[in-house]
Design a protein around this motif. Structure first.
Motif, PDB file in Angstrom:
ATOM      1  N   ASP A  24       0.948  -0.967  -0.289  1.00 32.93           N
ATOM      2  CA  ASP A  24       0.024   0.217   0.213  1.00 32.93           C
ATOM      3  C   ASP A  24       0.978   1.169   0.119  1.00 32.93           C
ATOM      4  O   ASP A  24       2.339   1.605   0.420  1.00 32.93           O
ATOM      5  N   ILE A  25       0.498   2.627  -0.709  1.00 37.25           N
ATOM      6  CA  ILE A  25       0.917   2.930  -0.660  1.00 37.25           C
ATOM      7  C   ILE A  25       0.425   4.653  -0.512  1.00 37.25           C
ATOM      8  O   ILE A  25      -0.623   4.876  -0.988  1.00 37.25           O
ATOM      9  N   ILE A  26       0.350   5.219   0.876  1.00 34.89           N
ATOM     10  CA  ILE A  26      -0.362   6.483   1.302  1.00 34.89           C
ATOM     11  C   ILE A  26       0.326   7.730   1.591  1.00 34.89           C
ATOM     12  O   ILE A  26       1.041   7.460   1.643  1.00 34.89           O
ATOM     13  N   LEU A  27      -0.240   8.598   0.774  1.00 32.25           N
ATOM     14  CA  LEU A  27       0.252   9.690   0.582  1.00 32.25           C
ATOM     15  C   LEU A  27      -0.760  11.057   2.166  1.00 32.25           C
ATOM     16  O   LEU A  27      -1.159  10.646   2.301  1.00 32.25           O
ATOM     17  N   GLN A  28       0.254  11.045   2.317  1.00 34.15           N
ATOM     18  CA  GLN A  28      -0.100  12.234   3.851  1.00 34.15           C
ATOM     19  C   GLN A  28       0.870  13.668   2.688  1.00 34.15           C
ATOM     20  O   GLN A  28       1.378  14.064   3.419  1.00 34.15           O
ATOM     21  N   ILE A  29      -0.883  14.261   2.706  1.00 36.01           N
ATOM     22  CA  ILE A  29      -0.665  15.558   2.471  1.00 36.01           C
ATOM     23  C   ILE A  29      -0.891  17.418   3.485  1.00 36.01           C
ATOM     24  O   ILE A  29      -1.836  17.116   3.758  1.00 36.01           O
ATOM     25  N   LYS A  30       0.614  17.371   4.099  1.00 35.78           N
ATOM     26  CA  LYS A  30       0.190  18.141   4.729  1.00 35.78           C
ATOM     27  C   LYS A  30       0.253  19.364   4.530  1.00 35.78           C
ATOM     28  O   LYS A  30       1.017  20.122   3.357  1.00 35.78           O
ATOM     29  N   GLY A  31      -0.222  20.585   5.349  1.00 36.80           N
ATOM     30  CA  GLY A  31      -0.924  22.320   4.639  1.00 36.80           C
ATOM     31  C   GLY A  31      -1.346  22.916   6.019  1.00 36.80           C
ATOM     32  O   GLY A  31      -2.069  21.799   6.852  1.00 36.80           O
ATOM     33  N   ASN A  32      -2.327  23.114   5.268  1.00 33.96           N
ATOM     34  CA  ASN A  32      -3.311  24.131   6.272  1.00 33.96           C
ATOM     35  C   ASN A  32      -4.631  24.604   4.365  1.00 33.96           C
ATOM     36  O   ASN A  32      -4.014  24.388   3.505  1.00 33.96           O
ATOM     37  N   PHE A  33      -5.761  24.744   5.971  1.00 32.89           N
ATOM     38  CA  PHE A  33      -6.831  24.370   4.630  1.00 32.89           C
ATOM     39  C   PHE A  33      -6.720  26.220   4.654  1.00 32.89           C
ATOM     40  O   PHE A  33      -6.535  26.499   5.542  1.00 32.89           O
ATOM     41  N   ASN A  34      -7.651  26.973   3.247  1.00 32.33           N
ATOM     42  CA  ASN A  34      -7.712  28.169   3.210  1.00 32.33           C
ATOM     43  C   ASN A  34      -9.009  28.831   4.082  1.00 32.33           C
ATOM     44  O   ASN A  34      -9.351  30.091   4.387  1.00 32.33           O
ATOM     45  N   ASP A  35     -10.225  28.174   4.052  1.00 34.16           N
ATOM     46  CA  ASP A  35     -11.294  28.136   4.640  1.00 34.16           C
ATOM     47  C   ASP A  35     -11.259  27.060   5.752  1.00 34.16           C
ATOM     48  O   ASP A  35     -10.636  26.256   6.218  1.00 34.16           O
ATOM     49  N   ASN A  36     -12.243  27.211   6.676  1.00 33.61           N
ATOM     50  CA  ASN A  36     -12.939  26.459   7.367  1.00 33.61           C
ATOM     51  C   ASN A  36     -14.203  25.251   7.621  1.00 33.61           C
ATOM     52  O   ASN A  36     -14.737  25.296   8.418  1.00 33.61           O
ATOM     53  N   SER A  37     -14.457  25.337   6.032  1.00 35.45           N
ATOM     54  CA  SER A  37     -15.334  24.461   5.719  1.00 35.45           C
ATOM     55  C   SER A  37     -15.247  23.391   6.075  1.00 35.45           C
ATOM     56  O   SER A  37     -14.275  22.657   6.155  1.00 35.45           O
TER      57      SER A  37
END
Lengths: 143, 143
Positions: free
Chosen positions: B129-142
């Motif tokens: 299995d290959i799982i990506l963890q895409i880290k960063g910041n959401f631009n809104d609060n939806s």
DNA sequence: TTCTTATATAGGAATCATTCTTATCTAAGA
DNA sequence: TCTTAGATAAGAATGATTCCTATATAAGAA
């Protein structure tokens, strides 16, 4: 990776940290142990030459090192946190059964991912880092 | 995702598990809560209608569901384990500051990775299995 | 249906990695 | 040397999770 005492001190200074025997010992331990040691492994390692360093101090210093970007936290499926002194971008090959982690460096892959996500242009999210966890099984027992 | 009571039962049966009120309530909770609930959130949710279900039972049942591949564990940078009832291959977009996780489905990406690693042909490791963890910041609060 | 038994659960104690608290200590500048 | 912010020691506290044991229950047997 083994660093000289001077290199350890320099890394601490460059990060704007006071150099203390505890910080020196703990950073050296993470480098020397390699292979993503747990806090417990760090404690066992430093206790040999520094029996007085408190458990809480190890966790405290590891936090400081992470905040100063000298060390990274590595999560696994198990409870305990692991630490990594290799700060270049890399991914992890991981076996859940043995909890073994190997680093995986691949610039070609990083470029591929970067251009893929630039093209994809995710809405509402600013990507800072993409880490692959490659899960499976090692075919041998070599370290 | 909301499932009917019958669908929950069927999933338990298909996995070869005995259907019990506890298992039913807990699996239903993970589906209904969505968005990768923690064990604590599951407990709070089921206690409303099933005040008698013990804390240990929730952990026990979640383990059983994971072993039976009805639910996946999801690690974050925080302490508590999170659970996910979506079993299709997907990745996670994650913001460490808010501990918010969003699912990311992308077959094109999965194909890309699969062919990339087939070409690469890693020695000594069998990829499951290959799982990506895409880290960063959401631009809104939806949500 | 009733009985049997392996399995599941309740309740609560125990564990264990990690964090917190407080007093003490120390490094670095005044 | 003195001062003081920052660092550490020691061990208690926390909190998610696991473990233990008696009880309860589901599913097949009679």
């Amino acid at each position: 990776m083994k660093l000289s005492s001077e290199q350890i001190n320099q890394k601490l200074k460059d990060a704007g940290l006071r150099v203390t025997p505890q910080r020196h010992a703990i950073l050296e331990a993470v480098y020397t142990l390699g292979n993503h040691p747990s806090a417990e492994q760090v404690i066992d390692y430093i206790r040999v030459n520094h029996p007085g360093i408190a458990t809480g101090t190890v966790y405290n210093v590891l936090d400081v090192l992470v905040d100063s970007r000298l060390v990274k936290r590595v999560k696994t499926d198990k409870d305990a946190m692991r630490y990594d002194a290799i700060m270049n971008r890399h991914h992890h090959i991981y076996c859940a059964e043995t909890d073994r982690i190997e680093d995986y460096f691949d610039e070609e892959l990083d470029d591929l991912l970067q251009s893929y996500f630039r093209k994809k242009n995710l809405q509402n999210f600013k990507i800072e880092d993409i880490i692959l966890q490659i899960k499976g099984n090692f075919n041998d027992n070599s370290e």
